[in-house]
Design a protein around this motif. Structure first.
Motif, mmCIF file in Angstrom:
data_model
loop_
_atom_site.group_PDB
_atom_site.id
_atom_site.type_symbol
_atom_site.label_atom_id
_atom_site.label_comp_id
_atom_site.label_asym_id
_atom_site.label_seq_id
_atom_site.Cartn_x
_atom_site.Cartn_y
_atom_site.Cartn_z
ATOM 1 N N UNK A 76 0.868 -1.178 0.000
ATOM 2 C CA UNK A 76 0.000 0.000 0.000
ATOM 3 C C UNK A 76 0.903 1.226 0.000
ATOM 4 N N UNK A 77 0.851 2.002 -1.078
ATOM 5 C CA UNK A 77 1.725 3.170 -1.178
ATOM 6 C C UNK A 77 1.478 4.137 -0.031
ATOM 7 N N UNK A 78 0.220 4.405 0.253
ATOM 8 C CA UNK A 78 -0.107 5.366 1.310
ATOM 9 C C UNK A 78 0.420 4.884 2.658
ATOM 10 N N UNK A 79 0.257 3.603 2.957
ATOM 11 C CA UNK A 79 0.720 3.088 4.247
ATOM 12 C C UNK A 79 2.239 3.167 4.357
ATOM 13 N N UNK A 80 2.929 2.878 3.255
ATOM 14 C CA UNK A 80 4.393 2.932 3.284
ATOM 15 C C UNK A 80 4.884 4.365 3.461
ATOM 16 N N UNK A 81 4.238 5.309 2.764
ATOM 17 C CA UNK A 81 4.608 6.719 2.931
ATOM 18 C C UNK A 81 4.337 7.170 4.365
ATOM 19 N N UNK A 82 3.200 6.774 4.912
ATOM 20 C CA UNK A 82 2.880 7.130 6.304
ATOM 21 C C UNK A 82 3.975 6.651 7.253
ATOM 22 N N UNK A 83 4.437 5.422 7.059
ATOM 23 C CA UNK A 83 5.475 4.883 7.935
ATOM 24 C C UNK A 83 6.765 5.688 7.824
#
Length: 361
Positions: A76-83
């Motif tokens: 998940x791009x969004x989840x990876x960026x959030x991390x």
């Protein structure tokens, strides 16, 4: 230091503290800063690190190809960026205003606000990227030059193919085949190959209409090489040419050459446009020239700077632009002549080597 590293370091100048990061999602911009094409992912740039985020399909290729950035696989791009935002204690994330859609913007706002990150969607990042991309490196110039060489080789070959009875689509297909045969990875855009009355349409679409004797035939064409575009337009006459056709052609040619001769570092783009526009207007055809005189070319077929009446950019060394005035007479015919040139301190380098005197094929 790689060219990509230098570009990233220059881009970091808009990051004013450690709590700010940049999210790059435009495919051509990702290529520009990472050296990896067609990632369908994103780049996250902080003050100290840069990350290329790709899905499973691209991990191996990106790891081998990308320069000076950490490759991360995401589900998940969004989840990876959030991390990553949490890891670097980022509080402000700047997006590309000219790339991100409204739906993606809303998605990012909802997701990143959850971890205390505010979104900036003004033109800060897009303008900074444009200002870097507008000046071409030696490598970029070499790629564009090769794209033009392929275009000209294919154009010269297809001239022998143009004759009465051949359809516009057939010529377009032949040109695309020739470009790929001659080394292009693709065409720069949907090729414009139009005949007769349709030449009065600046962006006419090739159809099954056939070439007739006495037609003008316009080819607006370009090849893609290592991600970089070429752009060239030539108008030729088929078998014969009327006095009116020749008169209009000569006016456009005069406008094009005069505008070219004005190109050099330190000149404002709108002043180059005015030279071509004034010649066409003085000849009585100002209302028949409705588009800008030119545009930048690079990773995008249309990019800054824009040579138009509103073009305020001051031309500088190693900018690459087109000069392409035209006259379009509705339901009769049109003429456009286009060269792609590089701005230099004492003038310009013309990537086009083809003669521009009217050719009758």
């Amino acid at each position: 230091m790689s060219v990509q590293k230098r570009r990233i370091n220059n881009l970091r100048k808009i990051i004013d503290d450690n709590s700010v990061a940049l999210l790059i999602t435009g495919e051509n911009n990702i290529y520009y800063f990472s050296g990896f094409q067609k990632s369908e992912g994103a780049m996250l740039v902080t003050r100290d690190e840069s990350y290329l985020l790709v899905d499973f399909r691209y991990v191996e290729a990106a790891t081998k190809t990308a320069c000076d950035c950490k490759v991360i696989e995401f589900k998940s791009l969004v989840d990876e960026v959030k991390a990553l935002l949490q890891k670097h204690d980022i509080k402000t994330l700047i997006l590309e205003s000219d790339v991100v859609t409204v739906s993606k913007y809303n998605k990012y706002v909802r997701a990143f606000n959850e971890v205390g990150v505010s979104i900036v969607s003004d033109d800060t990042l897009s303008k900074a990227i444009s200002n870097l991309r507008i000046i071409k490196s030696e490598e970029e110039i070499a790629f564009i030059s090769e794209a033009q060489r392929i275009t000209e080789m294919s154009y010269n070959e297809v001239l022998n193919f143009i004759k009465p009875g051949i359809s516009e689509k057939t010529v377009a297909n032949e040109l695309e085949y020739l470009m790929k045969k001659n080394g292009a990875e693709g065409i720069s855009f949907d090729l414009i190959t139009i005949t007769g009355k349709k030449t009065s349409l600046p962006h006419g679409v090739p159809s099954d209409d056939v070439i007739n004797e006495g037609d003008f035939f316009t080819m607006d064409i370009g090849a893609l090489y290592n991600g970089y575009h070429s752009d060239m337009t030539r108008t030729v006459a088929v078998k014969s040419c009327s006095n009116e056709q020749r008169e209009i052609y000569d006016i456009v040619l005069k406008a094009q050459i005069s505008a070219l001769n004005a190109v050099k570092s330190g000149v404002k783009a709108c002043d180059v446009d005015k030279i071509a526009r004034d010649i066409i207007t003085d000849a009585g055809y100002g209302e028949n020239f409705g588009h800008s005189t030119g545009h930048g070319v690079g990773l995008d077929i249309h990019e800054a700077p824009f040579v138009s009446p509103k073009g305020e950019t001051i031309l500088s060394d190693n900018m690459i632009i087109t000069i392409e005035p035209g006259i379009y007479l509705e339901n009769k015919f049109g003429v456009r002549i286009e060269d792609m040139v590089m701005v230099q301190n004492n003038g310009f380098r013309n990537f086009a080597t083809l003669d521009k005197e009217l050719i009758i094929v």
